[in-house]
Design an enzyme around this catalytic site. Sequence first.
Site: not given
Ligand code: GAR
Length: 212
Positions: A14-15, A64, A90-91, A106, A108, A135, A143-144, A173
């Site tokens: 959750g950062s 799902r 989750r996809i 999202n 990534h 991004s 996906l992505d 990010e």
């Molecule tokens: C982040 O680095 C985000 O970009 C990545 O998961 C991490 C979550 O960190 N997301 C993906 O890889 C999505 N395909 P966080 O929980 O500390 O925000």
Amino acid sequence: MDKLPLVVLISGRGSNLKAIIDAADPLVEIRAVISNRPKAPGLAYAQQAGIATEVLDHTEFESRTAFESALKTRIDFYQAKLVVLAGFMRILSPAFVAHYQGCLINIHPSLLPAFKGLDTHKRAIAAGVKEHGASVHFVTEDLDAGPVIIQARVPVYSNDDENSLAARVLKEEHRIYPQAIHWFAEGRLELKQNLALLDGKLIDRRKDNGNG
Ligand code: GAR
């Protein structure tokens, strides 16, 4: 200007959620944080900030479709105008994505279209790229692969490992996600014919240094 009601979906640390909370954007109201994992540490950031939290444990649903139907009900309960995936692992099905088309974003950890999927930092180092990054993109069926809204670039150093590179990217990010949300809240950002537009103009990520 009305505040943009949003719901943030998380699965873990959750950062990015914390960065969005800390940005304290006056144009944004985080109505709820929903996690598909009961023990997601990120839920604590929402609780500390007095934001409603919910857990929808995907393992407790028989399909799902059933999980996504419950998720949709909860998101719509909060009348979210933007759904923010922040480490939500989750996809999502094409039907779910289509329902929120243009208001589902999202983040990534790569310079899309490079390194879709998992383990992006490890793969970037293995590939020997000189530049890596993150991004924010509109979510589409692939996906992505949805249209990019903003990217941030970081150098890859010869002594980097997965962790040092991940930390450098993560810092970026935390800067670009609140920025993208702010643009959306200002009404400047839209998805049109599968293209991301800012102020009605195509966002050309080749020129984007991530500084807005
Ligand atoms: C982040 O680095 C985000 O970009 C990545 O998961 C991490 C979550 O960190 N997301 C993906 O890889 C999505 N395909 P966080 O929980 O500390 O925000």
